[in-house]
Design an enzyme around this catalytic site. Sequence first.
Site, short mmCIF file in Angstrom:
data_model
loop_
_atom_site.label_atom_id
_atom_site.label_comp_id
_atom_site.label_asym_id
_atom_site.label_seq_id
_atom_site.Cartn_x
_atom_site.Cartn_y
_atom_site.Cartn_z
N HIS A 113 15.63 -3.31 -6.26
CA HIS A 113 15.12 -2.11 -5.58
C HIS A 113 16.02 -1.76 -4.39
O HIS A 113 16.32 -2.63 -3.57
CB HIS A 113 13.72 -2.36 -5.00
CG HIS A 113 12.65 -2.62 -6.01
ND1 HIS A 113 11.79 -1.64 -6.44
CD2 HIS A 113 12.29 -3.75 -6.66
CE1 HIS A 113 10.93 -2.16 -7.31
NE2 HIS A 113 11.22 -3.44 -7.46
N GLN A 161 7.09 -9.06 -9.39
CA GLN A 161 7.85 -8.45 -10.48
C GLN A 161 6.85 -7.91 -11.50
O GLN A 161 5.90 -8.62 -11.89
CB GLN A 161 8.78 -9.47 -11.15
CG GLN A 161 9.68 -8.83 -12.22
CD GLN A 161 10.69 -9.80 -12.82
OE1 GLN A 161 10.65 -11.01 -12.55
NE2 GLN A 161 11.57 -9.28 -13.64
N HIS A 169 15.68 -6.19 -12.07
CA HIS A 169 16.04 -4.97 -11.36
C HIS A 169 16.07 -5.21 -9.86
O HIS A 169 15.36 -6.06 -9.35
CB HIS A 169 15.08 -3.82 -11.71
CG HIS A 169 13.63 -4.14 -11.57
ND1 HIS A 169 12.94 -4.93 -12.47
CD2 HIS A 169 12.73 -3.79 -10.62
CE1 HIS A 169 11.68 -5.03 -12.08
NE2 HIS A 169 11.52 -4.35 -10.95
#
Length: 143
Positions: free
Chosen positions: A102, A94, A100
């Site tokens: 991907h 990270q 988030h």
Amino acid sequence: MADCLFCKIIAGEIPSAKVYEDDEVYAFLDITQVTEGHTLVVPKKHVADLFEYDAELASVVFSRLPKIAQALEKAFPEMAGLNVLNNNKELAYQSVFHSHIHLIPRYGKDDDFSIHFGNHMADYPQEKLQAVAEKISKEFPHD
Ligand code: ZN
């Protein structure tokens, strides 16, 4: 969060190539474009990583993945697969500490994305697997 790159992107203070947005989720192209269409899906609420999610936020964010994946599939008919990857903490690759996910479209074995899955099956006979499972399962809160 004041010094968060992704909070600034969500607020429009830093430009991004937006793919999708609703009240709770924002999705935009990763500038590295590991493969074409490489998209990041982020909660608008700042949470550092998966350890800070609750079930409600997870249901919101993860529920958006199928429709974004489906849009990628339509946009890139040559896409032959899709990896979904969520890195949590620095050791796990990270690099921006606003959670988030991907979405990495796959076009072929030489498309510059790979994962190495080690295999340690020989080190984990059934009793040891059960012991590891017990170690984890006893950590769930009881009602
Ligand atoms: Zn943030």
